[in-house]
Design a protein around this motif. Structure first.
Motif, PDB file in Angstrom:
ATOM      1  N   VAL A  82       0.918  -1.211  -0.131  1.00 21.49           N
ATOM      2  CA  VAL A  82      -0.040  -0.090   0.129  1.00 21.49           C
ATOM      3  C   VAL A  82       0.783   1.300   0.291  1.00 21.49           C
ATOM      4  CG1 VAL A  82      -1.630   1.311   1.309  1.00 21.49           C
ATOM      5  CG2 VAL A  82      -1.769  -1.044   1.355  1.00 21.49           C
ATOM      6  N   LEU A  83       0.656   2.125  -0.756  1.00 21.50           N
ATOM      7  CA  LEU A  83       1.389   3.453  -0.764  1.00 21.50           C
ATOM      8  C   LEU A  83       0.225   4.628  -0.545  1.00 21.50           C
ATOM      9  CD1 LEU A  83       3.198   2.740  -4.363  1.00 21.50           C
ATOM     10  CD2 LEU A  83       4.006   2.302  -1.929  1.00 21.50           C
ATOM     11  N   ALA A  84       0.647   5.693   0.031  1.00 16.80           N
ATOM     12  CA  ALA A  84      -0.062   6.674   0.093  1.00 16.80           C
ATOM     13  C   ALA A  84       0.541   7.939   0.444  1.00 16.80           C
ATOM     14  CB  ALA A  84      -1.084   6.453   1.424  1.00 16.80           C
ATOM     15  N   ALA A  85       0.032   9.274   0.126  1.00 14.64           N
ATOM     16  CA  ALA A  85       0.579  10.272   0.420  1.00 14.64           C
ATOM     17  C   ALA A  85       0.121  11.106   1.820  1.00 14.64           C
ATOM     18  CB  ALA A  85       0.089  11.357  -0.683  1.00 14.64           C
ATOM     19  N   SER A  86      -1.061  10.520   2.328  1.00 16.51           N
ATOM     20  CA  SER A  86      -1.209  11.097   3.548  1.00 16.51           C
ATOM     21  C   SER A  86      -1.541   9.870   4.422  1.00 16.51           C
ATOM     22  CB  SER A  86      -2.507  11.956   3.527  1.00 16.51           C
ATOM     23  OG  SER A  86      -3.796  11.365   3.433  1.00 16.51           O
ATOM     24  N   MET A  87      -1.234  10.351   5.819  1.00 14.79           N
ATOM     25  CA  MET A  87      -1.400   9.303   6.967  1.00 14.79           C
ATOM     26  C   MET A  87      -2.844   8.844   6.904  1.00 14.79           C
ATOM     27  SD  MET A  87       0.325   7.576   8.747  1.00 14.79           S
ATOM     28  CE  MET A  87       0.259   6.218   9.914  1.00 14.79           C
ATOM     29  N   ARG A  91      -3.930   5.372   6.611  1.00 17.18           N
ATOM     30  CA  ARG A  91      -4.722   4.090   7.933  1.00 17.18           C
ATOM     31  C   ARG A  91      -5.814   3.910   7.732  1.00 17.18           C
ATOM     32  NH1 ARG A  91      -5.191   7.819  12.868  1.00 17.18           N
ATOM     33  NH2 ARG A  91      -6.712   8.916  11.799  1.00 17.18           N
ATOM     34  N   SER A  92      -6.646   4.435   6.707  1.00 20.67           N
ATOM     35  CA  SER A  92      -8.071   4.111   6.171  1.00 20.67           C
ATOM     36  C   SER A  92      -7.846   2.738   5.511  1.00 20.67           C
ATOM     37  CB  SER A  92      -8.930   5.081   5.371  1.00 20.67           C
ATOM     38  OG  SER A  92      -9.701   4.642   4.868  1.00 20.67           O
ATOM     39  N   ALA A  93      -6.803   2.762   4.413  1.00 21.67           N
ATOM     40  CA  ALA A  93      -6.622   1.637   3.743  1.00 21.67           C
ATOM     41  C   ALA A  93      -5.984   0.376   4.554  1.00 21.67           C
ATOM     42  CB  ALA A  93      -5.596   1.954   2.648  1.00 21.67           C
ATOM     43  N   LEU A  94      -5.202   0.452   5.612  1.00 24.96           N
ATOM     44  CA  LEU A  94      -4.755  -0.358   6.323  1.00 24.96           C
ATOM     45  C   LEU A  94      -5.896  -1.255   7.230  1.00 24.96           C
ATOM     46  CD1 LEU A  94      -1.517   0.521   7.501  1.00 24.96           C
ATOM     47  CD2 LEU A  94      -1.940  -1.081   5.731  1.00 24.96           C
ATOM     48  N   VAL A  95      -6.934  -0.064   7.831  1.00 21.30           N
ATOM     49  CA  VAL A  95      -7.973  -0.661   8.585  1.00 21.30           C
ATOM     50  C   VAL A  95      -8.726  -1.672   7.657  1.00 21.30           C
ATOM     51  CG1 VAL A  95      -9.952   0.090   9.899  1.00 21.30           C
ATOM     52  CG2 VAL A  95      -7.955   1.038  10.347  1.00 21.30           C
ATOM     53  N   LYS A  96      -9.098  -1.056   6.552  1.00 20.78           N
ATOM     54  CA  LYS A  96     -10.143  -2.145   5.535  1.00 20.78           C
ATOM     55  C   LYS A  96      -9.448  -3.258   5.108  1.00 20.78           C
ATOM     56  CE  LYS A  96     -12.550   1.778   3.410  1.00 20.78           C
ATOM     57  NZ  LYS A  96     -13.303   1.965   2.218  1.00 20.78           N
ATOM     58  N   LEU A 105     -10.885  -8.754  14.281  1.00 19.14           N
ATOM     59  CA  LEU A 105      -9.579  -7.985  14.733  1.00 19.14           C
ATOM     60  C   LEU A 105     -10.055  -6.800  15.320  1.00 19.14           C
ATOM     61  CD1 LEU A 105      -6.717  -8.145  14.387  1.00 19.14           C
ATOM     62  CD2 LEU A 105      -6.658  -6.759  12.400  1.00 19.14           C
ATOM     63  N   ARG A 106      -9.482  -6.667  16.495  1.00 19.07           N
ATOM     64  CA  ARG A 106      -9.771  -5.372  17.337  1.00 19.07           C
ATOM     65  C   ARG A 106      -8.455  -4.883  17.159  1.00 19.07           C
ATOM     66  NH1 ARG A 106     -12.816  -2.442  20.479  1.00 19.07           N
ATOM     67  NH2 ARG A 106     -12.285  -1.992  22.533  1.00 19.07           N
ATOM     68  N   LEU A 107      -8.812  -3.467  16.548  1.00 19.13           N
ATOM     69  CA  LEU A 107      -7.493  -2.639  16.381  1.00 19.13           C
ATOM     70  C   LEU A 107      -7.297  -1.627  17.490  1.00 19.13           C
ATOM     71  CD1 LEU A 107      -8.147  -1.669  12.671  1.00 19.13           C
ATOM     72  CD2 LEU A 107      -6.418  -3.250  13.460  1.00 19.13           C
ATOM     73  N   PRO A 108      -5.932  -1.067  17.772  1.00 20.79           N
ATOM     74  CA  PRO A 108      -5.551  -0.295  18.835  1.00 20.79           C
ATOM     75  C   PRO A 108      -6.639   0.895  18.854  1.00 20.79           C
ATOM     76  CG  PRO A 108      -3.661  -1.021  17.806  1.00 20.79           C
ATOM     77  CD  PRO A 108      -4.827  -1.471  17.031  1.00 20.79           C
ATOM     78  N   GLN A 109      -7.093   1.413  19.905  1.00 18.71           N
ATOM     79  CA  GLN A 109      -8.016   2.608  20.052  1.00 18.71           C
ATOM     80  C   GLN A 109      -7.401   3.832  19.102  1.00 18.71           C
ATOM     81  OE1 GLN A 109     -10.768   2.770  21.614  1.00 18.71           O
ATOM     82  NE2 GLN A 109     -10.917   4.916  21.105  1.00 18.71           N
ATOM     83  N   ILE A 110      -6.407   4.052  19.044  1.00 15.94           N
ATOM     84  CA  ILE A 110      -5.711   4.993  18.311  1.00 15.94           C
ATOM     85  C   ILE A 110      -6.348   5.033  16.787  1.00 15.94           C
ATOM     86  CG2 ILE A 110      -3.558   4.303  18.109  1.00 15.94           C
ATOM     87  CD1 ILE A 110      -4.190   7.932  18.544  1.00 15.94           C
ATOM     88  N   TRP A 111      -6.260   3.777  16.250  1.00 12.58           N
ATOM     89  CA  TRP A 111      -6.446   3.587  14.905  1.00 12.58           C
ATOM     90  C   TRP A 111      -8.100   3.660  14.785  1.00 12.58           C
ATOM     91  CZ3 TRP A 111      -3.773   0.351  11.075  1.00 12.58           C
ATOM     92  CH2 TRP A 111      -2.377   0.527  11.326  1.00 12.58           C
ATOM     93  N   ARG A 112      -8.943   3.693  15.745  1.00  9.33           N
ATOM     94  CA  ARG A 112     -10.375   3.788  15.614  1.00  9.33           C
ATOM     95  C   ARG A 112     -10.971   5.084  15.701  1.00  9.33           C
ATOM     96  NH1 ARG A 112     -12.121   0.177  19.748  1.00  9.33           N
ATOM     97  NH2 ARG A 112      -9.664  -0.407  20.389  1.00  9.33           N
ATOM     98  N   LEU A 113     -10.015   6.119  15.798  1.00  6.02           N
ATOM     99  CA  LEU A 113     -10.308   7.849  16.060  1.00  6.02           C
ATOM    100  C   LEU A 113     -10.649   8.186  14.844  1.00  6.02           C
ATOM    101  CD1 LEU A 113      -7.654   8.645  18.468  1.00  6.02           C
ATOM    102  CD2 LEU A 113      -9.864   8.002  19.288  1.00  6.02           C
TER     103      LEU A 113
END
Length: 113
Positions: A82-87, A91-96, A105-113
């Motif tokens: 995955v390549l991206a220009a913005s965080m 993050r959205s792509a990785l979560v998907k 999968l329960r992701l860390p809280q910071i990823w769900r903000l």
């Protein structure tokens, strides 16, 4: 990555020498500054579903216009870059992707903000 002491994945991508040129080269990162390689190594019983998993991973990212990605299946693993220009886009792509691989999968809280 090794399973039972046997290597099953080794990434040949390297950021050495002229890093700025590699970041801007279409053959490398195409101007993207954020990237990751995800390697999914399913258990023996899940290997026959690799094709469906790859299709689902690709479909989960089709609406993500701000990223570039590739997903491939090999004998014992699925590899996604995955390549991206913005965080936020990254993050959205990785979560998907992670939700596609494991919907419980329960992701860390910071990823769900």
């Amino acid at each position: 990555i090794a399973r039972d002491g046997v290597p099953i994945y080794a990434d040949i991508a390297r950021l050495d020498c002229d890093i700025e040129a590699k970041l801007n080269s279409f053959a490398h990162l195409g101007g993207h500054r954020i990237f990751a390689t995800l390697v999914h190594v399913p258990g023996e019983s899940d290997r026959e579903s690799n094709g469906r998993t790859v299709d689902a991973m690709r479909a989960s990212l089709l609406d993500q216009e701000q990223i570039s990605f590739g997903v491939s299946a090999f004998e014992t693993r699925i590899v996604c870059r995955v390549l991206a220009a913005s965080m936020p886009d990254f993050r959205s792509a990785l979560v998907k992707l992670l939700a596609t691989i494991d919907d419980g999968l329960r992701l860390p809280q910071i990823w769900r903000l």
